[in-house]
Design a protein around this motif. Structure first.
Motif, PDB file in Angstrom:
ATOM      1  N   LEU A   4       0.849  -1.180   0.000  1.00  0.00           N
ATOM      2  CA  LEU A   4       0.000   0.000   0.000  1.00  0.00           C
ATOM      3  C   LEU A   4       0.889   1.236   0.000  1.00  0.00           C
ATOM      4  CD1 LEU A   4      -2.972   0.867   0.158  1.00  0.00           C
ATOM      5  CD2 LEU A   4      -2.750   0.891   2.643  1.00  0.00           C
ATOM      6  N   VAL A   5       0.564   2.197  -0.878  1.00  0.00           N
ATOM      7  CA  VAL A   5       1.370   3.401  -1.066  1.00  0.00           C
ATOM      8  C   VAL A   5       0.499   4.622  -0.799  1.00  0.00           C
ATOM      9  CG1 VAL A   5       2.893   4.666  -2.630  1.00  0.00           C
ATOM     10  CG2 VAL A   5       2.612   2.188  -2.893  1.00  0.00           C
ATOM     11  N   SER A   6       0.921   5.500   0.109  1.00  0.00           N
ATOM     12  CA  SER A   6       0.199   6.758   0.322  1.00  0.00           C
ATOM     13  C   SER A   6       0.955   7.886  -0.366  1.00  0.00           C
ATOM     14  CB  SER A   6       0.035   7.059   1.816  1.00  0.00           C
ATOM     15  OG  SER A   6       1.285   7.222   2.455  1.00  0.00           O
ATOM     16  N   PHE A   7       0.190   8.871  -0.848  1.00  0.00           N
ATOM     17  CA  PHE A   7       0.757   9.987  -1.603  1.00  0.00           C
ATOM     18  C   PHE A   7       0.461  11.301  -0.893  1.00  0.00           C
ATOM     19  CE2 PHE A   7      -0.306   6.716  -4.780  1.00  0.00           C
ATOM     20  CZ  PHE A   7       0.939   6.498  -5.322  1.00  0.00           C
ATOM     21  N   ALA A  16      -4.502  11.269  -6.548  1.00  0.00           N
ATOM     22  CA  ALA A  16      -4.037  10.044  -5.905  1.00  0.00           C
ATOM     23  C   ALA A  16      -3.983  10.191  -4.393  1.00  0.00           C
ATOM     24  CB  ALA A  16      -2.657   9.674  -6.442  1.00  0.00           C
ATOM     25  N   GLY A  17      -4.642   9.257  -3.699  1.00  0.00           N
ATOM     26  CA  GLY A  17      -4.563   9.204  -2.251  1.00  0.00           C
ATOM     27  C   GLY A  17      -3.801   7.975  -1.800  1.00  0.00           C
ATOM     28  N   LEU A  18      -4.325   6.805  -2.166  1.00  0.00           N
ATOM     29  CA  LEU A  18      -3.690   5.535  -1.872  1.00  0.00           C
ATOM     30  C   LEU A  18      -3.613   4.705  -3.145  1.00  0.00           C
ATOM     31  CD1 LEU A  18      -5.495   4.416   1.430  1.00  0.00           C
ATOM     32  CD2 LEU A  18      -3.193   5.354   1.233  1.00  0.00           C
ATOM     33  N   GLY A  19      -2.493   4.021  -3.322  1.00  0.00           N
ATOM     34  CA  GLY A  19      -2.319   3.098  -4.427  1.00  0.00           C
ATOM     35  C   GLY A  19      -1.873   1.746  -3.913  1.00  0.00           C
ATOM     36  N   VAL A  20      -2.001   0.732  -4.760  1.00  0.00           N
ATOM     37  CA  VAL A  20      -1.616  -0.627  -4.400  1.00  0.00           C
ATOM     38  C   VAL A  20      -0.690  -1.186  -5.478  1.00  0.00           C
ATOM     39  CG1 VAL A  20      -2.405  -2.976  -3.923  1.00  0.00           C
ATOM     40  CG2 VAL A  20      -3.765  -1.026  -3.178  1.00  0.00           C
ATOM     41  N   THR A  25       3.340  -9.334  -9.614  1.00  0.00           N
ATOM     42  CA  THR A  25       3.284  -8.944 -11.024  1.00  0.00           C
ATOM     43  C   THR A  25       3.903  -7.577 -11.296  1.00  0.00           C
ATOM     44  OG1 THR A  25       1.100  -7.901 -10.771  1.00  0.00           O
ATOM     45  CG2 THR A  25       1.165 -10.276 -11.273  1.00  0.00           C
ATOM     46  N   GLY A  26       4.084  -6.757 -10.255  1.00  0.00           N
ATOM     47  CA  GLY A  26       4.582  -5.404 -10.444  1.00  0.00           C
ATOM     48  C   GLY A  26       3.520  -4.429 -10.904  1.00  0.00           C
ATOM     49  N   ARG A  27       2.252  -4.861 -10.971  1.00  0.00           N
ATOM     50  CA  ARG A  27       1.176  -3.987 -11.428  1.00  0.00           C
ATOM     51  C   ARG A  27       0.765  -3.013 -10.338  1.00  0.00           C
ATOM     52  NH1 ARG A  27      -3.533  -7.757 -13.100  1.00  0.00           N
ATOM     53  NH2 ARG A  27      -4.504  -5.743 -13.593  1.00  0.00           N
ATOM     54  N   PHE A  28       0.279  -1.827 -10.787  1.00  0.00           N
ATOM     55  CA  PHE A  28      -0.154  -0.772  -9.880  1.00  0.00           C
ATOM     56  C   PHE A  28      -1.609  -0.422 -10.175  1.00  0.00           C
ATOM     57  CE2 PHE A  28      -1.048   3.742  -9.244  1.00  0.00           C
ATOM     58  CZ  PHE A  28      -0.716   3.921  -7.913  1.00  0.00           C
ATOM     59  N   ARG A  29      -2.362  -0.144  -9.118  1.00  0.00           N
ATOM     60  CA  ARG A  29      -3.733   0.346  -9.288  1.00  0.00           C
ATOM     61  C   ARG A  29      -4.046   1.372  -8.213  1.00  0.00           C
ATOM     62  NH1 ARG A  29      -8.410  -3.220  -6.507  1.00  0.00           N
ATOM     63  NH2 ARG A  29      -9.301  -1.139  -6.676  1.00  0.00           N
ATOM     64  N   MET A  30      -4.977   2.295  -8.536  1.00  0.00           N
ATOM     65  CA  MET A  30      -5.403   3.286  -7.563  1.00  0.00           C
ATOM     66  C   MET A  30      -6.407   2.650  -6.610  1.00  0.00           C
ATOM     67  SD  MET A  30      -4.583   6.329  -6.782  1.00  0.00           S
ATOM     68  CE  MET A  30      -3.852   6.794  -8.341  1.00  0.00           C
ATOM     69  N   VAL A 267       2.785  13.560  -7.746  1.00  0.00           N
ATOM     70  CA  VAL A 267       2.657  13.124  -6.358  1.00  0.00           C
ATOM     71  C   VAL A 267       4.036  12.900  -5.750  1.00  0.00           C
ATOM     72  CG1 VAL A 267       0.427  11.995  -6.740  1.00  0.00           C
ATOM     73  CG2 VAL A 267       2.533  10.689  -7.020  1.00  0.00           C
ATOM     74  N   GLU A 268       4.060  12.757  -4.427  1.00  0.00           N
ATOM     75  CA  GLU A 268       5.229  12.306  -3.699  1.00  0.00           C
ATOM     76  C   GLU A 268       4.802  11.153  -2.802  1.00  0.00           C
ATOM     77  OE1 GLU A 268       7.106  15.402  -1.491  1.00  0.00           O
ATOM     78  OE2 GLU A 268       7.050  16.841  -3.153  1.00  0.00           O
ATOM     79  N   VAL A 269       5.583  10.105  -2.752  1.00  0.00           N
ATOM     80  CA  VAL A 269       5.269   8.991  -1.867  1.00  0.00           C
ATOM     81  C   VAL A 269       5.491   9.422  -0.423  1.00  0.00           C
ATOM     82  CG1 VAL A 269       5.946   6.678  -1.127  1.00  0.00           C
ATOM     83  CG2 VAL A 269       5.738   7.191  -3.562  1.00  0.00           C
ATOM     84  N   ALA A 270       4.521   9.110   0.442  1.00  0.00           N
ATOM     85  CA  ALA A 270       4.648   9.418   1.861  1.00  0.00           C
ATOM     86  C   ALA A 270       5.037   8.195   2.676  1.00  0.00           C
ATOM     87  CB  ALA A 270       3.340   9.998   2.391  1.00  0.00           C
ATOM     88  N   ALA A 271       4.389   7.035   2.419  1.00  0.00           N
ATOM     89  CA  ALA A 271       4.635   5.846   3.228  1.00  0.00           C
ATOM     90  C   ALA A 271       4.312   4.588   2.439  1.00  0.00           C
ATOM     91  CB  ALA A 271       3.800   5.894   4.511  1.00  0.00           C
ATOM     92  N   LEU A 272       4.902   3.473   2.869  1.00  0.00           N
ATOM     93  CA  LEU A 272       4.637   2.149   2.317  1.00  0.00           C
ATOM     94  C   LEU A 272       4.179   1.238   3.449  1.00  0.00           C
ATOM     95  CD1 LEU A 272       7.823   1.588   0.089  1.00  0.00           C
ATOM     96  CD2 LEU A 272       5.629   2.561  -0.621  1.00  0.00           C
ATOM     97  N   LEU A 273       3.224   0.337   3.133  1.00  0.00           N
ATOM     98  CA  LEU A 273       2.723  -0.596   4.143  1.00  0.00           C
ATOM     99  C   LEU A 273       2.340  -1.910   3.469  1.00  0.00           C
ATOM    100  CD1 LEU A 273       1.787  -0.917   7.176  1.00  0.00           C
ATOM    101  CD2 LEU A 273      -0.505  -0.334   6.330  1.00  0.00           C
ATOM    102  N   PRO A 274       2.941  -3.042   3.875  1.00  0.00           N
ATOM    103  CA  PRO A 274       2.521  -4.341   3.325  1.00  0.00           C
ATOM    104  C   PRO A 274       1.060  -4.609   3.674  1.00  0.00           C
ATOM    105  CG  PRO A 274       4.610  -4.526   4.508  1.00  0.00           C
ATOM    106  CD  PRO A 274       4.063  -3.175   4.822  1.00  0.00           C
TER     107      PRO A 274
END
Length: 297
Positions: A4-7, A16-20, A25-30, A267-274
């Motif tokens: 989980l990626v916060s922006f 963009a608020g949160l992305g996964v 697979t390396g795929r990204f989705r909002m 955007v700028e990445v703020a945090a990562l969370l598994p």
């Protein structure tokens, strides 16, 4: 496993608020979008999880006349909102950590940490305690707090001196300075028997050994913020001119194994969370839910 990626500092037309990111697979989705009016909220910050609860900090909701950040509580099974709290007296919430039924909240702008007891999907404002670095209390420094992590069963907080060039690692449990002369320590992550930090504007990830002395480093392009360990690897996010990538690093030597592009601009990445199961979340909910809550704590 997903990441989980916060922006934060989101610039229009991006919402963009949160992305996964799916690590297989390396795929990204909002996963979550901000309201259409960019002046409403310019992004999310810290992330933490406890069972069915997902916590995220948010910038002020200016269209509601707010000047203080918020704490969002979402269901981790489908990202639906449970509650929103306005964090009274805080500014620029940079980090969240959940540990043993307690949510720790860092306010970079005010240089303090507050911990709340959490009961199921509620925060107990009456059961809280605060901490401020002794250096700030004694007037010897003005630290901006960046990130926090439990390492060897003790709580650590990273910070940079707003009035000087020093950067610190504080041991909150012992109320002491654990290390100095760090490089812009924006994020913390425990990796095996070591503590790692993302070195912000210095474009690096540094690994500290058992004695908190520098053990090894990995350089990378861009502003590095967002760090975690999962799926047998270390993940670090780098922002370069409004575009982001996530690097997969080998935990033993911090060698680069893979670079995953994040397909969103401004955007700028703020945090990562598994986050296991996040790829199955439904389409992003309508952002009108941002206006549904606002109890102050």
């Amino acid at each position: 496993m997903q990441l989980l990626v916060s922006f934060q500092h989101v610039r229009p037309p991006s919402r963009a608020g949160l992305g996964v990111v799916d690590l297989g697979t390396g795929r990204f989705r909002m996963a979550l979008e901000l309201p259409p009016d960019g002046a409403r909220c310019d992004g999310l910050g810290g992330l933490a999880r406890s069972g069915r609860m997902l916590f995220a900090s948010a910038a002020p909701f200016r269209h509601l006349g707010e000047a203080e950040p918020s704490l969002l509580i979402l269901r981790s099974e489908d990202l639906m909102p449970e509650a929103r709290y306005r964090l009274h007296g805080f500014s620029d919430v940079s980090g969240l950590e959940f540990f043993e039924e307690t949510l720790y909240v860092l306010s970079s702008g005010t240089g303090q940490m507050v911990a709340f007891r959490a009961d199921r999907d509620r925060i107990e404002p009456s059961e809280r305690f605060g901490w401020r670095p002794r250096l700030a209390v004694e007037g010897k420094a003005d630290p901006a707090l960046h990130a926090l992590a439990f390492f060897r069963n003790e709580l650590y907080v990273s910070a940079s001196d707003r009035a000087g060039f020093d950067a610190y690692l504080f041991n909150v449990t012992r109320d002491s300075v654990a290390a100095r002369a760090l490089q812009d320590p924006r994020s913390l992550a425990v990796v095996g028997d070591a503590l790692c930090y993302a070195a912000g504007r210095f474009g690096a990830v540094h690994q500290l050994g058992h004695d908190l002395e520098l053990r090894r480093s990995a350089g990378m392009e861009g502003f590095v913020r967002g760090l975690c360990e999962t799926d047998g690897s270390v993940f670090a996010a780098a922002t370069i001119g409004g575009r982001c990538v996530i690097h997969r690093l080998n935990p033993s030597d911090l060698g680069l194994e893979e670079t995953i592009p994040v397909e969103v601009e401004g955007v700028e990445v703020a945090a990562l969370l598994p986050m296991e199961g996040a790829w199955a979340w439904p389409d992003p909910p309508e952002p009108t839910w941002f206006e549904m809550f606002g109890e102050p704590i």
